[in-house]
Design a protein around this motif. Structure first.
Motif, PDB file in Angstrom:
ATOM      1  N   ASP A 118       0.683  -1.183   0.051  1.00  0.00           N
ATOM      2  CA  ASP A 118      -0.073   0.018   0.065  1.00  0.00           C
ATOM      3  C   ASP A 118       0.660   1.104   0.068  1.00  0.00           C
ATOM      4  OD1 ASP A 118      -2.325  -1.651  -0.002  1.00  0.00           O
ATOM      5  OD2 ASP A 118      -2.197  -1.619   2.084  1.00  0.00           O
ATOM      6  N   GLY A 119       1.976   1.227   0.522  1.00  0.00           N
ATOM      7  CA  GLY A 119       2.778   2.374   0.685  1.00  0.00           C
ATOM      8  C   GLY A 119       3.460   2.722   2.108  1.00  0.00           C
ATOM      9  N   ILE A 120       4.167   3.456   1.956  1.00  0.00           N
ATOM     10  CA  ILE A 120       4.846   3.809   3.525  1.00  0.00           C
ATOM     11  C   ILE A 120       4.036   5.294   3.989  1.00  0.00           C
ATOM     12  CG2 ILE A 120       7.188   4.482   4.689  1.00  0.00           C
ATOM     13  CD1 ILE A 120       8.635   3.186   2.346  1.00  0.00           C
ATOM     14  N   GLY A 121       3.456   5.030   5.114  1.00  0.00           N
ATOM     15  CA  GLY A 121       2.712   6.266   5.821  1.00  0.00           C
ATOM     16  C   GLY A 121       1.710   6.584   4.680  1.00  0.00           C
ATOM     17  N   THR A 122       1.687   7.924   4.487  1.00  0.00           N
ATOM     18  CA  THR A 122       0.858   8.497   3.464  1.00  0.00           C
ATOM     19  C   THR A 122       1.373   9.104   2.147  1.00  0.00           C
ATOM     20  OG1 THR A 122       1.366  10.771   4.359  1.00  0.00           O
ATOM     21  CG2 THR A 122      -0.529   9.520   5.427  1.00  0.00           C
ATOM     22  N   SER A 123       2.825   8.500   2.188  1.00  0.00           N
ATOM     23  CA  SER A 123       3.568   8.808   0.763  1.00  0.00           C
ATOM     24  C   SER A 123       2.932   8.165  -0.438  1.00  0.00           C
ATOM     25  CB  SER A 123       4.937   8.564   1.097  1.00  0.00           C
ATOM     26  OG  SER A 123       5.224   7.037   1.061  1.00  0.00           O
ATOM     27  N   GLY A 124       2.413   7.000  -0.341  1.00  0.00           N
ATOM     28  CA  GLY A 124       2.029   6.199  -1.552  1.00  0.00           C
ATOM     29  C   GLY A 124       3.269   5.499  -2.191  1.00  0.00           C
ATOM     30  N   VAL A 125       4.352   5.678  -1.482  1.00  0.00           N
ATOM     31  CA  VAL A 125       5.667   5.109  -2.151  1.00  0.00           C
ATOM     32  C   VAL A 125       5.574   3.674  -1.573  1.00  0.00           C
ATOM     33  CG1 VAL A 125       8.134   5.202  -1.892  1.00  0.00           C
ATOM     34  CG2 VAL A 125       7.013   7.347  -2.229  1.00  0.00           C
ATOM     35  N   ARG A 126       5.792   2.701  -2.328  1.00  0.00           N
ATOM     36  CA  ARG A 126       5.768   1.349  -1.882  1.00  0.00           C
ATOM     37  C   ARG A 126       7.328   0.653  -1.928  1.00  0.00           C
ATOM     38  NH1 ARG A 126       1.644  -1.750  -5.756  1.00  0.00           N
ATOM     39  NH2 ARG A 126       2.831  -0.545  -7.037  1.00  0.00           N
ATOM     40  N   ALA A 127       7.660   0.084  -0.525  1.00  0.00           N
ATOM     41  CA  ALA A 127       8.723  -0.527  -0.466  1.00  0.00           C
ATOM     42  C   ALA A 127       9.047  -1.468  -1.492  1.00  0.00           C
ATOM     43  CB  ALA A 127       8.804  -0.949   1.058  1.00  0.00           C
ATOM     44  N   GLY A 128      10.341  -1.617  -1.669  1.00  0.00           N
ATOM     45  CA  GLY A 128      10.878  -3.064  -2.633  1.00  0.00           C
ATOM     46  C   GLY A 128      11.613  -4.076  -1.936  1.00  0.00           C
ATOM     47  N   LEU A 129      11.980  -3.868  -0.704  1.00  0.00           N
ATOM     48  CA  LEU A 129      12.399  -5.016   0.132  1.00  0.00           C
ATOM     49  C   LEU A 129      12.245  -4.909   1.371  1.00  0.00           C
ATOM     50  CD1 LEU A 129      16.391  -4.391   0.725  1.00  0.00           C
ATOM     51  CD2 LEU A 129      14.988  -2.560  -0.349  1.00  0.00           C
ATOM     52  N   ILE A 130      12.630  -5.979   2.379  1.00  0.00           N
ATOM     53  CA  ILE A 130      12.423  -5.864   3.799  1.00  0.00           C
ATOM     54  C   ILE A 130      13.606  -5.852   4.258  1.00  0.00           C
ATOM     55  CG2 ILE A 130      11.651  -7.180   5.721  1.00  0.00           C
ATOM     56  CD1 ILE A 130       9.869  -8.646   3.823  1.00  0.00           C
ATOM     57  N   ALA A 156       3.881 -13.477   2.102  1.00  0.00           N
ATOM     58  CA  ALA A 156       2.700 -12.845   1.695  1.00  0.00           C
ATOM     59  C   ALA A 156       2.855 -11.778   0.230  1.00  0.00           C
ATOM     60  CB  ALA A 156       2.116 -11.723   2.692  1.00  0.00           C
ATOM     61  N   THR A 157       4.059 -11.352  -0.137  1.00  0.00           N
ATOM     62  CA  THR A 157       4.302 -10.484  -1.362  1.00  0.00           C
ATOM     63  C   THR A 157       5.663 -11.092  -1.988  1.00  0.00           C
ATOM     64  OG1 THR A 157       6.329  -9.388   0.250  1.00  0.00           O
ATOM     65  CG2 THR A 157       3.905  -8.497   0.340  1.00  0.00           C
ATOM     66  N   GLY A 158       6.511 -11.901  -1.685  1.00  0.00           N
ATOM     67  CA  GLY A 158       7.765 -12.363  -2.342  1.00  0.00           C
ATOM     68  C   GLY A 158       8.790 -11.468  -2.438  1.00  0.00           C
ATOM     69  N   ALA A 159       8.634 -10.457  -1.484  1.00  0.00           N
ATOM     70  CA  ALA A 159       9.658  -9.425  -1.382  1.00  0.00           C
ATOM     71  C   ALA A 159      11.040 -10.062  -0.895  1.00  0.00           C
ATOM     72  CB  ALA A 159       9.089  -8.353  -0.430  1.00  0.00           C
ATOM     73  N   PRO A 160      12.136  -9.436  -1.258  1.00  0.00           N
ATOM     74  CA  PRO A 160      13.443 -10.068  -0.854  1.00  0.00           C
ATOM     75  C   PRO A 160      13.744  -9.425   0.468  1.00  0.00           C
ATOM     76  CG  PRO A 160      13.863  -8.265  -2.446  1.00  0.00           C
ATOM     77  CD  PRO A 160      12.247  -8.537  -2.270  1.00  0.00           C
ATOM     78  N   ILE A 161      14.403 -10.493   1.343  1.00  0.00           N
ATOM     79  CA  ILE A 161      14.966  -9.831   2.712  1.00  0.00           C
ATOM     80  C   ILE A 161      16.303  -9.765   2.691  1.00  0.00           C
ATOM     81  CG2 ILE A 161      15.045 -10.524   5.077  1.00  0.00           C
ATOM     82  CD1 ILE A 161      12.606 -12.603   4.501  1.00  0.00           C
ATOM     83  N   ALA A 162      16.616  -8.191   3.125  1.00  0.00           N
ATOM     84  CA  ALA A 162      18.094  -7.802   3.264  1.00  0.00           C
ATOM     85  C   ALA A 162      18.485  -7.650   4.585  1.00  0.00           C
ATOM     86  CB  ALA A 162      18.328  -6.740   2.512  1.00  0.00           C
ATOM     87  N   VAL A 163      19.474  -8.487   4.928  1.00  0.00           N
ATOM     88  CA  VAL A 163      20.165  -8.493   6.661  1.00  0.00           C
ATOM     89  C   VAL A 163      21.409  -7.944   6.659  1.00  0.00           C
ATOM     90  CG1 VAL A 163      20.367 -10.302   8.406  1.00  0.00           C
ATOM     91  CG2 VAL A 163      18.788 -10.878   6.469  1.00  0.00           C
ATOM     92  N   HIS A 164      21.115  -7.108   7.726  1.00  0.00           N
ATOM     93  CA  HIS A 164      22.342  -6.498   8.021  1.00  0.00           C
ATOM     94  C   HIS A 164      23.131  -7.342   9.138  1.00  0.00           C
ATOM     95  CE1 HIS A 164      24.714  -3.333  10.577  1.00  0.00           C
ATOM     96  NE2 HIS A 164      24.554  -4.119  11.810  1.00  0.00           N
ATOM     97  N   LEU A 165      24.305  -7.827   8.866  1.00  0.00           N
ATOM     98  CA  LEU A 165      25.212  -8.689   9.578  1.00  0.00           C
ATOM     99  C   LEU A 165      26.039  -7.930  10.354  1.00  0.00           C
ATOM    100  CD1 LEU A 165      26.411 -11.676   7.103  1.00  0.00           C
ATOM    101  CD2 LEU A 165      24.185 -11.498   8.704  1.00  0.00           C
ATOM    102  N   GLU A 166      25.862  -7.948  11.817  1.00  0.00           N
ATOM    103  CA  GLU A 166      26.929  -7.090  12.745  1.00  0.00           C
ATOM    104  C   GLU A 166      28.289  -7.414  12.584  1.00  0.00           C
ATOM    105  OE1 GLU A 166      27.370  -3.858  15.259  1.00  0.00           O
ATOM    106  OE2 GLU A 166      25.735  -4.589  14.190  1.00  0.00           O
ATOM    107  N   LEU A 167      29.116  -6.227  11.756  1.00  0.00           N
ATOM    108  CA  LEU A 167      30.467  -6.410  11.663  1.00  0.00           C
ATOM    109  C   LEU A 167      30.755  -7.843  10.872  1.00  0.00           C
ATOM    110  CD1 LEU A 167      32.102  -5.845  14.977  1.00  0.00           C
ATOM    111  CD2 LEU A 167      31.871  -4.161  12.825  1.00  0.00           C
ATOM    112  N   GLY A 168      29.569  -8.071   9.793  1.00  0.00           N
ATOM    113  CA  GLY A 168      29.771  -9.047   8.982  1.00  0.00           C
ATOM    114  C   GLY A 168      29.721 -10.744   9.421  1.00  0.00           C
ATOM    115  N   THR A 169      29.681 -10.854  10.860  1.00  0.00           N
ATOM    116  CA  THR A 169      29.182 -12.080  11.586  1.00  0.00           C
ATOM    117  C   THR A 169      27.826 -12.301  11.427  1.00  0.00           C
ATOM    118  OG1 THR A 169      28.942 -11.218  13.777  1.00  0.00           O
ATOM    119  CG2 THR A 169      31.189 -11.113  12.734  1.00  0.00           C
ATOM    120  N   GLY A 170      27.661 -13.826  12.030  1.00  0.00           N
ATOM    121  CA  GLY A 170      26.309 -14.468  12.290  1.00  0.00           C
ATOM    122  C   GLY A 170      25.660 -14.743  11.126  1.00  0.00           C
ATOM    123  N   ALA A 171      26.086 -15.030   9.874  1.00  0.00           N
ATOM    124  CA  ALA A 171      25.417 -15.528   8.716  1.00  0.00           C
ATOM    125  C   ALA A 171      24.951 -16.926   8.933  1.00  0.00           C
ATOM    126  CB  ALA A 171      26.225 -15.519   7.582  1.00  0.00           C
TER     127      ALA A 171
END
Length: 307
Positions: A118-130, A156-171
């Protein structure tokens, strides 16, 4: 139709162009007081500098509650000619106050889905990843909560999931939870900051899972990791994983912007690209910057919009 969901609408992957697969135009965190990315004029100048180096797209990983300024992104994209992908998601708990997190309890996945469809807040801009985050060599309760919500939103959407790895660890822990217990296809997972922990065994194991690996820097605290990146990319490509690699700039502070004297977004193309091309070959670097991002972020959205 498989498409990358940009702030201006859904875009065929082949039209994405040269892509900074992990960066920030706007970002603000209590962990970085006084260094917030808030200026629309600076964001515009940064995009123009990136475009002048041949850049065509930027994926902003700024998630919920950290100053995304989604309403400003379509105009910036139009004015600079650079495609922009916005994110939903949630960062580590240290980036939020207790009241913000309490307000999301019981409905985090629903927030993600709404911002994707639906969009981020009232902007109408839809996110393309999580965008979510792990911890340092482990997953705490907050990370498990956000990863579970991301998996639900992905289903629900098929959206890709991007993960911040803290200092590159924990994969391994992230992949065990997301792709094991929560059954997210590895091809829909992007692990960030692999360059910050130049562990060839961990890199190879992550690549063999089928996920995408983002090398995004340069590092501000661990400079010894920067010069190891070409070797890490070469090893992964030689092992047959060249189609899983992504590059990004990850500009998170005002002082890191090129318009404020830092490397900023254009550094990725001005310095990183030619160095990697000299060591890895022009064709591989071209694929990493153009073909791979299209495959990483393109989705068969449930409600595609023709543009």
């Amino acid at each position: 139709m498989s498409a990358v969901r940009t702030v201006a609408g859904d875009l065929p992957a082949e039209r994405l162009g040269v892509c900074d697969a992990h960066d920030h135009l706007f970002f603000g965190s209590p962990r970085l007081p006084g260094q917030e990315l808030r200026s629309a004029a600076a964001a515009r100048a940064e995009l123009q500098a990136f475009a002048a180096q041949g850049g065509g797209a930027v994926v902003q990983w700024t998630p919920y509650g950290l100053g995304r300024r989604a309403a400003d992104l379509p105009a910036l994209s139009r004015e600079t000619g650079v495609h922009i992908v916005a994110a939903t998601g949630l960062h580590q708990a240290v980036h939020y106050d207790d009241r913000t997190l309490a307000g999301l309890r019981g409905g985090l996945a629903e927030v993600f889905v709404a911002e994707l469809t639906d969009g981020i807040g009232t902007s109408g801009v839809r996110a393309g990843l999580i965008k979510v985050a792990g911890g340092f060599h482990a997953l705490d309760a907050h990370a498990r909560w956000t990863l579970a919500a991301a998996a639900e939103a992905h289903r629900a959407t098929g959206a890709p999931i991007a993960v911040h790895l803290e200092l590159g660890t924990g994969a391994p822990d992230v992949l065990d939870l997301l792709c094991g217990e929560l059954a997210v296809p590895p091809s829909r997972v992007i692990l960030g900051h692999l360059n910050r922990s130049p562990d060839p065994v961990l890199h190879r194991q992550a690549a063999e899972s089928g996920c995408f690996l983002a090398f995004d820097g340069p590092s501000r605290a661990h400079h010894a990791t920067d010069w190891r990146m070409p070797d890490a990319l070469r090893a992964l490509a030689d092992a047959g994983h060249g189609d899983r690699l992504l590059l990004g700039g990850d500009t998170t502070t005002a002082s890191a912007r090129s318009v404020d004297g830092g490397p900023g977004m254009p550094y990725l193309l001005r310095r990183v690209r030619p160095r990697l091309a000299a060591e890895l070959g022009e064709e591989l670097v071209r694929r990493i910057l153009t073909d791979n991002p299209g495959r990483a972020f393109a989705v068969e959205w449930p409600d595609p919009v023709a543009r």
